[in-house]
Structure formats: C-alpha cells, structure tokens
Write an enzyme that holds these catalytic residues in place. Structure first.
Site: not given
Ligand code: GLY
Length: 403
Positions: A113, A173
């Site tokens: 992330d 993501d």
């Molecule tokens: N990256 C986590 C979400 O979109 O919930």
C-alpha cells in the site's frame, strides 16, 4: 491518428465544461473547505502518538488509524489538494501536521500500500513545496515497494496475511501503487522502477480480467503454479462478481499507466473497463455504483460512494486521452453532481468531519458498510482539482481559436 482525433475530441469536450462550472466549483470548494476546517479541529483532538489519521466513523465517533494503515495518506492528501485549489497557507500548515507522522512508512516492506500511503501524502507535499526531504522520503518508499516484486510472477505481492490460503496474492487495487514507481523512475533515472510497474500492469492485464473486461479482486499466484493462478474475491459479493471499487481501481490504474507509458494498449484497456462500468444495467441513473455490480439484492443494497468518486477522477483524466472524451467528461460531471447533493454530501458540521456519506469498505466482512470513508473524500476532491485543470485547457483552446 490518435493525436488528431484527440484534438477534435478536446474541442467537442470543451463544450461540456459549462461557463458556470468555475463559479459552481468555487462555491463547492468553499463548502468543502468549511467542513474540512471543522474536521481539522476534531481530528487534531482525536490524534495520539500512534493514531494519526482519520479513516471512517464508527458508532458516531471518528476512527483514527496508525500510520501503517493503508488509508493514512488520504487525509493529509486532501489538505494538500485544498492548498493547491486555494493557495491558502492555512491548508499547507495543517497538511504538514498530518503528513509528517507517517514518514516511517517508507521502511514498511510488509505491504503493497505504499502508493496509497506515501504518494497521496508526501507526493502531494513534494509537488506543492519542492522540499527535497519529501523527495527523499518518496524515493525510499519506492525502493521499499520494489522489494515486493517477484520477477517470476511478474507482479508486486499485495498481502502477507492469510498465508495458509494464499501463496502470492495480488489484488486489483495494487495498480494504484504503480504511480509511485513511475515517478521514482523519472526522478532518479533508475528505469528498473518503471520496468517493474510495466511488468506488473502487463501481468495484471493478462490475468485479472474476464472477457467482459470486469476484474477479479484477488489473483493468487502460488509459488508453484504461478502460470495458472487462482481467481477469487475478498471484498466482493462472490469470486465471479464485479466488486465496484475494484472496477474503479482498474479504470484509474490503467488510465494512469497509459499516461506514464503512452502505450495504446493501456488506453484501449481503460476504455473497455469504462464501457463495462458505464453500460452496466445495475449502474443507477445517478451513476453512483452499488457496492458490487452483481449483488442479487440490488437495489436494496448499500452504495459505494468511494467507487463513484474514484471513477469520476479516472474519467476526468481519461477524457483528456480518449476519442470518447466528451462522453467521459459528461459522465464524470454527472457523478460529481450526484455526489454533491445532500443525499451524498454531508451538511457542515455533521458526518464526523467527513465529506461524503454512503461508502462501503468490506460488505462480506461486515465492516464499514454504508459509512463515510476518507478515500471517498480524497478522490472527490481530486475530481474537483482535475476538473479545474480541464477548465484551464478549455480557456487555452478558446484563446487558440482566436488566431
Ligand atoms: N485497497 C483496499 C480497498 O479498496 O478496500
């Protein structure tokens, strides 16, 4: 050919940016600014050494999270964008207070992330101030993120948890974290960052998408069978469904990869994802998706305003590249118009300082369902910023046509 049709599309598009957009946006930005000023007081009071950023509201109270949470960079990012929109030093001073406590994350190699956390906060801080210390933080962040790349798989590993179930999970993501790597390659001259980003985008394009261009959520490349990965969901309705925020990340991600590479295959891919989202029979007329496109209980299910805001921001950018620019711009404006009505945009002083209502974090986990979420607000403000920059294009085009 693409360039000529793009020029024609830009002229057509300029008609969609109504004369009064600037005025309407100025009023909206003032309204948002008032809410955020209140939120700064509230979040400063709720902050501790460990809990540094707001994420959502639970039981009517703001939920603050540690720097390591994937959402920690969004609130400082919002304040940096307010600085960019208004040039008022107040926003810069407060943005710094929420940016500096997450610096340590540049060393955190246990998660993918990094882009969400660092590019949204320190990235915006660096672009606004040109302070070389922020640049160093970002470069270290890119270096740490690159350690998660596996050249055999051709991807950056997303998650480390649930290791009994997944060997090498990659979620859609993760496309969002590539922007940091593209930036680091340009900034340092080290092309390996860019190569990693491109390989990840290519592998994801091959394995994450179905024939209709909807995306799976999780693709697990187990160490031994990475050539035939397992496709699943974690936050969606089912393995075969189209989780709305996942589709939004995909649209935004491939639009950005096209911007950074100029490779038409990524533009075409982004256009196909846009077609899937915008033509879906379960997309409501107001254009804010339900939390998953395939929940059989639609329309009696929660919305995900965060997916709407991410799609709007992506479409503003895609409108500048695509022959279908006018359509994308109109849809982005439609989404922002809906998000700005009282059903979605909170009244000043309410909603625990957040802007938008009705987002959904993880419905299967019964977590953060129909609540405010900080990243919905971030991409909503980014949409306004992108729209403002498009208005600049319109003014430029008008000037050009005089000669
Ligand atoms: N990256 C986590 C979400 O979109 O919930």
């Amino acid at each position: 050919m693409r360039k000529l049709s793009l020029f024609i599309a830009l002229i057509a598009m300029s008609g969609c940016l109504k004369e009064n957009s600037t005025y309407a946006d100025t009023k909206l930005i003032k309204k948002i600014g008032a809410q955020l000023k209140g939120s700064i007081i509230l979040y400063n009071d709720s902050k501790t050494d460990k809990l540094v950023s707001p994420r959502t509201a639970e039981m009517s109270a703001v939920k603050m999270v540690p720097a390591s949470d994937w959402t920690s960079g969004f609130y400082p990012g919002e304040l940096w964008m307010m600085y960019e929109l208004t040039k008022n030093e107040f926003w810069k001073e407060n943005a710094l207070k929420f940016t500096l406590p997450i610096e340590q994350e540049k060393w955190n190699g246990k998660t993918h992330d990094m882009g969400f956390k660092m590019y949204s906060s320190f990235g915006r801080a660096y672009f606004a101030t040109k302070n070389p210390k922020f640049r160093d933080v970002l470069i270290q962040s890119a270096k740490t993120l690159a350690t998660r790349f596996n050249p055999n798989v051709g991807c950056i590993r997303s998650w480390d948890f649930n290791s009994k179930v997944w060997g090498f999970p990659v979620i859609i993501d993760n496309m969002m974290n590539l922007e940091l790597l593209f930036w680091a390659a340009k900034e340092t001259g080290n092309v390996s960052y860019k190569n990693i980003a491109i390989i990840h985008a290519k592998t994801t394009l091959k394995n994450h998408f179905r024939a209709d261009y909807s995306s799976f959520h999780v693709v697990d490349y187990k160490p031994r069978d990475w050539r035939s990965p397992k496709k699943q969901t974690y936050q969606g309705y089912s393995d075969e469904s189209a989780w709305s925020r996942g589709q939004a990340w995909a649209l935004y991600g491939y639009t950005m990869v096209y911007r950074e590479t100029g490779d038409d295959k990524y533009l075409e891919h982004a256009e196909k994802i846009a077609t899937y989202i915008l033509n879906h029979p379960n997309l409501p007329d107001h254009k804010i998706p339900f939390w998953d496109f395939n929940d059989p209980k639609i329309p009696n299910v929660p919305f995900d305003a965060s997916a709407g805001a991410i799609v709007a921001s992506a479409l503003y950018e895609l409108s500048t590249f695509s022959d279908k620019g006018a359509e994308y711009l109109e849809t982005a404006n439609h989404i922002i118009k809906t998000l700005s009505i009282p059903k979605f945009l909170s009244e000043g002083g309410s909603n625990n300082g957040f802007l938008l209502k009705h987002s959904t974090g993880s419905k299967p986990g019964n977590s953060e369902v129909d609540v405010p979420l900080v990243y919905a607000d971030y991409y909503y403000i980014e949409s306004l910023l992108r729209r403002k920059n498009l208005i600049k294009i319109k003014k430029y085009m008008k000037k050009k046509t005089k000669y």
